[in-house]
Design an enzyme around this catalytic site. Structure first.
Site, PDB file in Angstrom:
ATOM      1  N   LYS A 191       0.833  -1.182   0.075  1.00 10.04           N
ATOM      2  CA  LYS A 191      -0.023  -0.013   0.028  1.00 10.04           C
ATOM      3  C   LYS A 191       0.788   1.421  -0.034  1.00 10.04           C
ATOM      4  O   LYS A 191       0.540   2.164  -0.530  1.00 10.04           O
ATOM      5  CB  LYS A 191      -1.013   0.138   1.215  1.00 10.04           C
ATOM      6  CG  LYS A 191      -0.273  -0.167   2.484  1.00 10.04           C
ATOM      7  CD  LYS A 191      -0.046   1.213   3.387  1.00 10.04           C
ATOM      8  CE  LYS A 191       0.564   0.930   4.589  1.00 10.04           C
ATOM      9  NZ  LYS A 191       1.020   2.171   5.251  1.00 10.04           N
ATOM     10  N   THR A 248      -3.558   5.527   3.732  1.00  9.76           N
ATOM     11  CA  THR A 248      -2.209   6.007   3.283  1.00  9.76           C
ATOM     12  C   THR A 248      -2.215   6.713   2.048  1.00  9.76           C
ATOM     13  O   THR A 248      -1.476   7.685   1.710  1.00  9.76           O
ATOM     14  CB  THR A 248      -1.248   4.722   3.183  1.00  9.76           C
ATOM     15  OG1 THR A 248      -1.407   3.629   4.278  1.00  9.76           O
ATOM     16  CG2 THR A 248       0.046   5.196   3.101  1.00  9.76           C
TER      17      THR A 248
END
Length: 333
Positions: A191, A248
């Site tokens: 990610k 994120t």
């Protein structure tokens, strides 16, 4: 309960803060005498969180062996590239039968090992059933501020997973356990690569449409390689998959998104990294992810283009053209 935490960066400090808030005696390991003094005397991590007060039961020590010796749980939260050396140093001092929780995210550059594979390679077999891995959508400062947060706890041993789940769970910190170590590890590492791409898009001035596209196709890439490595597809819809990816890619506190944003604004990678206090794991992970996708024969278009931008100095605008100009294909592949 006496708990040792390896790493006094933002996330190690935040996990220590939660555990100390629950009443446990927690000691953080830091290499910095000044940082240890600030935590012990002023209850502040002056380097990473100068505006936040930490619990009094959270202490710091510069002696790594002291931090792990005679503890009832060990939490490991150093940058992933430093992990192997640290484990070599402490493996003869870890108490038997204590839970060992990893909060590091990344894939080792040279060996392409996941963090879980580093632990199992470096620690004797007697510790393997005690290993677990914590990951999920969790910005450190919000954790210290007691903002409600959820994470995943992954372990191949159900008893270990449930024990760690119980220790960490608190009024503002909820944990879910899973046996899917590979899925949690892959989601937590990759990610960060997609977050760099999302930051670039924001830096170039694109909108929410572009960010949503990157998150959607990024999750597809992460799932594809994770499944190839043996992960459960459903893990990527949980906290350590979609949850962590959305946070994120969207959160301004994300170091990896910040790297991408500044690249999109025209800054050079070397200058960006030199100005940061903490490691943006996605930069090193991009190299590993690119090599891993080549090795396994898994197409990862976003990852490949982020690699070219970081390691071949490709213009971010050309990266966008390359991604939007790819051959048309069926959704889901």
């Amino acid at each position: 309960m006496k708990i040792g935490i390896i790493g006094a960066g933002s996330f190690g400090t935040a996990l220590g803060s939660i555990l100390a808030d629950k009443g446990y005696d927690v000691t953080l390991w830091t290499r910095s005498e000044d940082q240890a003094r600030s935590i012990n005397e002023n209850h502040m991590n002056s380097k990473q969180m100068p505006d936040l007060v930490l619990p009094e039961k959270l202490k710091a020590d510069t002696n790594l062996i002291h931090v792990v010796k005679d503890k009832e749980m060990i939490v490991s939260a150093p940058p992933s590239h430093a992990l192997s050396g640290i484990l070599k140093e402490i493996k003869d001092h870890i108490p038997p039968k204590v839970p060992i929780v990893s909060a590091s995210k990344g894939i080792e550059n040279e060996s392409l090992r996941l963090v879980s594979e580093i632990f199992e390679s470096e620690l004797p077999g007697q510790f393997h059933s005690q290993l677990s891995y914590l990951s999920g959508p969790s910005f450190a400062k919000e954790m210290v501020k007691r903002v409600p947060t959820i994470v995943s706890i992954a372990s191949k041993n159900e008893a270990t997973a449930k024990r760690v789940q119980e220790i960490f769970s608190f009024t503002y910190f909820r944990t879910y356990w899973t046996p899917d170590v590979v899925g949690v590890e892959v989601g937590g590492a990759l990610k960060n690569v997609i977050a760099i791409a999302a930051g670039v898009a924001d830096g170039l001035g694109f909108g929410q449409n572009t960010r949503a596209a990157l998150i959607t196709r990024g999750l597809n890439e992460i799932s594809r390689i994770g499944i190839k490595m043996g992960a459960d597809p459903m893990t990527f819809l949980g906290p350590s998959g979609m949850g962590d990816l959305v946070l994120t890619c969207c959160g301004e506190a994300s170091r990896n998104r910040t790297v991408g944003f500044r690249l999109g604004k025209g800054e050079k990678l070397k200058e960006i990294l030199a100005s940061m206090n903490e490691v943006a794991e996605g930069v090193k992970t991009t190299l590993s992810a690119k090599n891993l996708s080549d090795k396994l024969g898994v197409e990862m278009a976003i990852t490949q283009e982020v690699y070219r931008m970081l390691y071949e100095d490709k213009d971010p605008k050309e990266v966008v053209k390359a991604l939007m100009g790819r051959d048309l294909k069926r959704e889901g592949v």
